[in-house]
Design a protein around this motif. Structure first.
Motif, PDB file in Angstrom:
ATOM      1  N   THR A  11      -5.096  41.810  80.750  1.00  0.00           N
ATOM      2  CA  THR A  11      -4.438  40.564  80.319  1.00  0.00           C
ATOM      3  C   THR A  11      -5.459  39.616  79.698  1.00  0.00           C
ATOM      4  OG1 THR A  11      -4.661  39.466  82.471  1.00  0.00           O
ATOM      5  CG2 THR A  11      -2.621  40.721  82.081  1.00  0.00           C
ATOM      6  N   GLY A  12      -6.657  39.592  80.247  1.00  0.00           N
ATOM      7  CA  GLY A  12      -7.711  38.749  79.684  1.00  0.00           C
ATOM      8  C   GLY A  12      -8.085  39.185  78.276  1.00  0.00           C
ATOM      9  N   LEU A  13      -8.192  40.497  78.062  1.00  0.00           N
ATOM     10  CA  LEU A  13      -8.515  41.015  76.732  1.00  0.00           C
ATOM     11  C   LEU A  13      -7.396  40.720  75.732  1.00  0.00           C
ATOM     12  CD1 LEU A  13     -10.111  44.457  77.664  1.00  0.00           C
ATOM     13  CD2 LEU A  13     -11.273  42.463  76.699  1.00  0.00           C
ATOM     14  N   ASN A  14      -6.162  40.927  76.142  1.00  0.00           N
ATOM     15  CA  ASN A  14      -5.016  40.646  75.259  1.00  0.00           C
ATOM     16  C   ASN A  14      -4.959  39.170  74.889  1.00  0.00           C
ATOM     17  OD1 ASN A  14      -4.132  43.282  75.126  1.00  0.00           O
ATOM     18  ND2 ASN A  14      -2.746  43.061  76.868  1.00  0.00           N
ATOM     19  N   ASN A  15      -5.190  38.310  75.854  1.00  0.00           N
ATOM     20  CA  ASN A  15      -5.136  36.876  75.579  1.00  0.00           C
ATOM     21  C   ASN A  15      -6.299  36.425  74.710  1.00  0.00           C
ATOM     22  OD1 ASN A  15      -2.723  36.372  76.915  1.00  0.00           O
ATOM     23  ND2 ASN A  15      -3.760  36.234  78.877  1.00  0.00           N
ATOM     24  N   ASN A  16      -7.458  37.042  74.897  1.00  0.00           N
ATOM     25  CA  ASN A  16      -8.593  36.730  74.040  1.00  0.00           C
ATOM     26  C   ASN A  16      -8.276  37.115  72.599  1.00  0.00           C
ATOM     27  OD1 ASN A  16     -11.181  35.734  73.562  1.00  0.00           O
ATOM     28  ND2 ASN A  16     -12.086  37.762  73.741  1.00  0.00           N
ATOM     29  N   SER A  17      -7.584  38.225  72.420  1.00  0.00           N
ATOM     30  CA  SER A  17      -7.161  38.657  71.092  1.00  0.00           C
ATOM     31  C   SER A  17      -6.223  37.628  70.456  1.00  0.00           C
ATOM     32  CB  SER A  17      -6.469  40.014  71.189  1.00  0.00           C
ATOM     33  OG  SER A  17      -5.916  40.384  69.955  1.00  0.00           O
ATOM     34  N   MET A  18      -5.287  37.096  71.239  1.00  0.00           N
ATOM     35  CA  MET A  18      -4.368  36.070  70.723  1.00  0.00           C
ATOM     36  C   MET A  18      -5.124  34.793  70.346  1.00  0.00           C
ATOM     37  SD  MET A  18      -1.405  37.337  70.488  1.00  0.00           S
ATOM     38  CE  MET A  18      -0.549  35.838  70.115  1.00  0.00           C
ATOM     39  N   ALA A  19      -6.126  34.431  71.135  1.00  0.00           N
ATOM     40  CA  ALA A  19      -6.925  33.237  70.833  1.00  0.00           C
ATOM     41  C   ALA A  19      -7.697  33.434  69.533  1.00  0.00           C
ATOM     42  CB  ALA A  19      -7.879  32.936  71.985  1.00  0.00           C
ATOM     43  N   ILE A  20      -8.244  34.629  69.328  1.00  0.00           N
ATOM     44  CA  ILE A  20      -8.982  34.915  68.091  1.00  0.00           C
ATOM     45  C   ILE A  20      -8.035  34.901  66.893  1.00  0.00           C
ATOM     46  CG2 ILE A  20     -10.255  36.721  66.862  1.00  0.00           C
ATOM     47  CD1 ILE A  20     -11.581  37.370  69.575  1.00  0.00           C
ATOM     48  N   ASN A  21      -6.804  35.407  67.055  1.00  0.00           N
ATOM     49  CA  ASN A  21      -5.814  35.350  65.976  1.00  0.00           C
ATOM     50  C   ASN A  21      -5.503  33.916  65.592  1.00  0.00           C
ATOM     51  OD1 ASN A  21      -5.608  38.115  65.880  1.00  0.00           O
ATOM     52  ND2 ASN A  21      -3.714  38.218  67.059  1.00  0.00           N
ATOM     53  N   THR A  22      -5.365  33.056  66.585  1.00  0.00           N
ATOM     54  CA  THR A  22      -5.065  31.647  66.334  1.00  0.00           C
ATOM     55  C   THR A  22      -6.225  30.971  65.608  1.00  0.00           C
ATOM     56  OG1 THR A  22      -3.705  31.602  68.336  1.00  0.00           O
ATOM     57  CG2 THR A  22      -4.360  29.477  67.430  1.00  0.00           C
ATOM     58  N   ILE A  23      -7.438  31.241  66.051  1.00  0.00           N
ATOM     59  CA  ILE A  23      -8.625  30.681  65.396  1.00  0.00           C
ATOM     60  C   ILE A  23      -8.725  31.203  63.960  1.00  0.00           C
ATOM     61  CG2 ILE A  23     -11.154  30.663  65.413  1.00  0.00           C
ATOM     62  CD1 ILE A  23     -10.918  30.746  68.529  1.00  0.00           C
ATOM     63  N   GLY A  24      -8.433  32.480  63.759  1.00  0.00           N
ATOM     64  CA  GLY A  24      -8.462  33.060  62.419  1.00  0.00           C
ATOM     65  C   GLY A  24      -7.462  32.393  61.494  1.00  0.00           C
ATOM     66  N   ASP A  25      -6.265  32.092  62.003  1.00  0.00           N
ATOM     67  CA  ASP A  25      -5.264  31.385  61.210  1.00  0.00           C
ATOM     68  C   ASP A  25      -5.764  29.993  60.845  1.00  0.00           C
ATOM     69  OD1 ASP A  25      -2.541  31.079  60.093  1.00  0.00           O
ATOM     70  OD2 ASP A  25      -2.336  29.579  61.682  1.00  0.00           O
ATOM     71  N   ASN A  26      -6.397  29.316  61.794  1.00  0.00           N
ATOM     72  CA  ASN A  26      -6.951  27.981  61.521  1.00  0.00           C
ATOM     73  C   ASN A  26      -8.014  28.044  60.427  1.00  0.00           C
ATOM     74  OD1 ASN A  26      -5.348  26.808  63.491  1.00  0.00           O
ATOM     75  ND2 ASN A  26      -6.930  26.864  65.046  1.00  0.00           N
ATOM     76  N   LEU A  27      -8.908  29.024  60.506  1.00  0.00           N
ATOM     77  CA  LEU A  27      -9.972  29.152  59.507  1.00  0.00           C
ATOM     78  C   LEU A  27      -9.421  29.525  58.137  1.00  0.00           C
ATOM     79  CD1 LEU A  27     -12.703  30.976  61.611  1.00  0.00           C
ATOM     80  CD2 LEU A  27     -12.725  28.601  60.842  1.00  0.00           C
ATOM     81  N   ALA A  40      -4.265  28.045  71.230  1.00  0.00           N
ATOM     82  CA  ALA A  40      -3.582  28.914  72.185  1.00  0.00           C
ATOM     83  C   ALA A  40      -3.689  28.307  73.584  1.00  0.00           C
ATOM     84  CB  ALA A  40      -4.199  30.307  72.162  1.00  0.00           C
ATOM     85  N   ILE A  41      -2.575  28.302  74.323  1.00  0.00           N
ATOM     86  CA  ILE A  41      -2.516  27.768  75.683  1.00  0.00           C
ATOM     87  C   ILE A  41      -2.222  28.926  76.632  1.00  0.00           C
ATOM     88  CG2 ILE A  41      -1.389  26.109  77.218  1.00  0.00           C
ATOM     89  CD1 ILE A  41      -2.780  24.775  74.866  1.00  0.00           C
ATOM     90  N   PHE A  42      -3.000  29.015  77.703  1.00  0.00           N
ATOM     91  CA  PHE A  42      -2.866  30.122  78.634  1.00  0.00           C
ATOM     92  C   PHE A  42      -2.466  29.631  80.024  1.00  0.00           C
ATOM     93  CE2 PHE A  42      -5.975  31.213  75.405  1.00  0.00           C
ATOM     94  CZ  PHE A  42      -5.406  32.380  74.914  1.00  0.00           C
ATOM     95  N   ALA A  43      -1.883  30.536  80.790  1.00  0.00           N
ATOM     96  CA  ALA A  43      -1.482  30.232  82.166  1.00  0.00           C
ATOM     97  C   ALA A  43      -1.869  31.403  83.064  1.00  0.00           C
ATOM     98  CB  ALA A  43       0.026  29.995  82.244  1.00  0.00           C
ATOM     99  N   GLU A  44      -2.061  31.106  84.337  1.00  0.00           N
ATOM    100  CA  GLU A  44      -2.435  32.132  85.305  1.00  0.00           C
ATOM    101  C   GLU A  44      -1.190  32.837  85.824  1.00  0.00           C
ATOM    102  OE1 GLU A  44      -4.955  32.479  89.478  1.00  0.00           O
ATOM    103  OE2 GLU A  44      -4.520  30.525  88.642  1.00  0.00           O
ATOM    104  N   LEU A  45      -1.284  34.150  85.999  1.00  0.00           N
ATOM    105  CA  LEU A  45      -0.200  34.936  86.592  1.00  0.00           C
ATOM    106  C   LEU A  45      -0.517  35.158  88.069  1.00  0.00           C
ATOM    107  CD1 LEU A  45       0.309  37.707  83.886  1.00  0.00           C
ATOM    108  CD2 LEU A  45       1.799  35.766  84.347  1.00  0.00           C
TER     109      LEU A  45
END
Length: 165
Positions: A11-27, A40-45
């Motif tokens: 889950t940490g790896l998947n969420n890191n991927s989503m954060a990088i996608n968001t940063i890439g869109d910003n750039l 990207a906003i994350f929550a604990e499971l």
């Protein structure tokens, strides 16, 4: 090692991927007119309570994290001089209204120009809407219409009658 440990790491790896996608869109869009960045906003499971500790506190094992949403930054951006007399900016809240094929649309991009028919259009070709003046008076109680200024159109000047405060 339990399988949940692998799931938690995944889950940490998947969420890191989503954060990088968001940063890439910003750039990729940072120089786009009126672009609003995202975060990207994350929550604990949590698995749920599995008992209590010796101190009486509930024991709850984590199951990793999840993406709980993408937050759009709607703060006022920098207003830059473009050199074009048809460009406009909104300082504060609000949107420009444009006419789209599906009805009305809204944009913060004020990159406008005139088409061959004298219509003020957005950079993607939509007609900019507003309240047209009639005899120098703007009636904001009516419906918005396409802003049209014909080439060579003259509006006679009139002296002001109200003194400045």
């Amino acid at each position: 090692m339990q399988l949940t440990a692998f799931y938690t790491a995944l889950t940490g790896l998947n969420n890191n991927s989503m954060a990088i996608n968001t940063i890439g869109d910003n750039l990729a869009n940072m120089n786009t007119t009126a672009f609003k960045s995202s975060k990207a906003i994350f929550a604990e499971l949590l698995a749920g309570v599995s008992g209590t500790s010796s101190t009486g506190n509930p024991i709850s094992y984590g199951l990793g994290s999840t993406l709980s949403g993408i937050s759009r930054n709607c703060a006022q951006g920098t207003i830059n001089y473009t050199g074009s007399s048809t460009d406009a900016a909104i300082n504060g809240n609000g949107y420009f209204v444009v006419s789209t094929a599906g009805g009305m649309g809204f944009t913060r991009s004020g990159q406008f120009e005139f088409d061959g028919n004298g219509n003020l259009i957005s950079s993607d070709g939509f007609k900019v809407m507003g309240y047209m003046a009639v005899n120098g008076e703007i009636d904001s109680t009516g419906a918005v219409t396409a802003i049209e200024i014909n080439k060579g159109q003259l509006i006679p000047a009139s002296a002001t009658t109200t003194p400045r405060p």
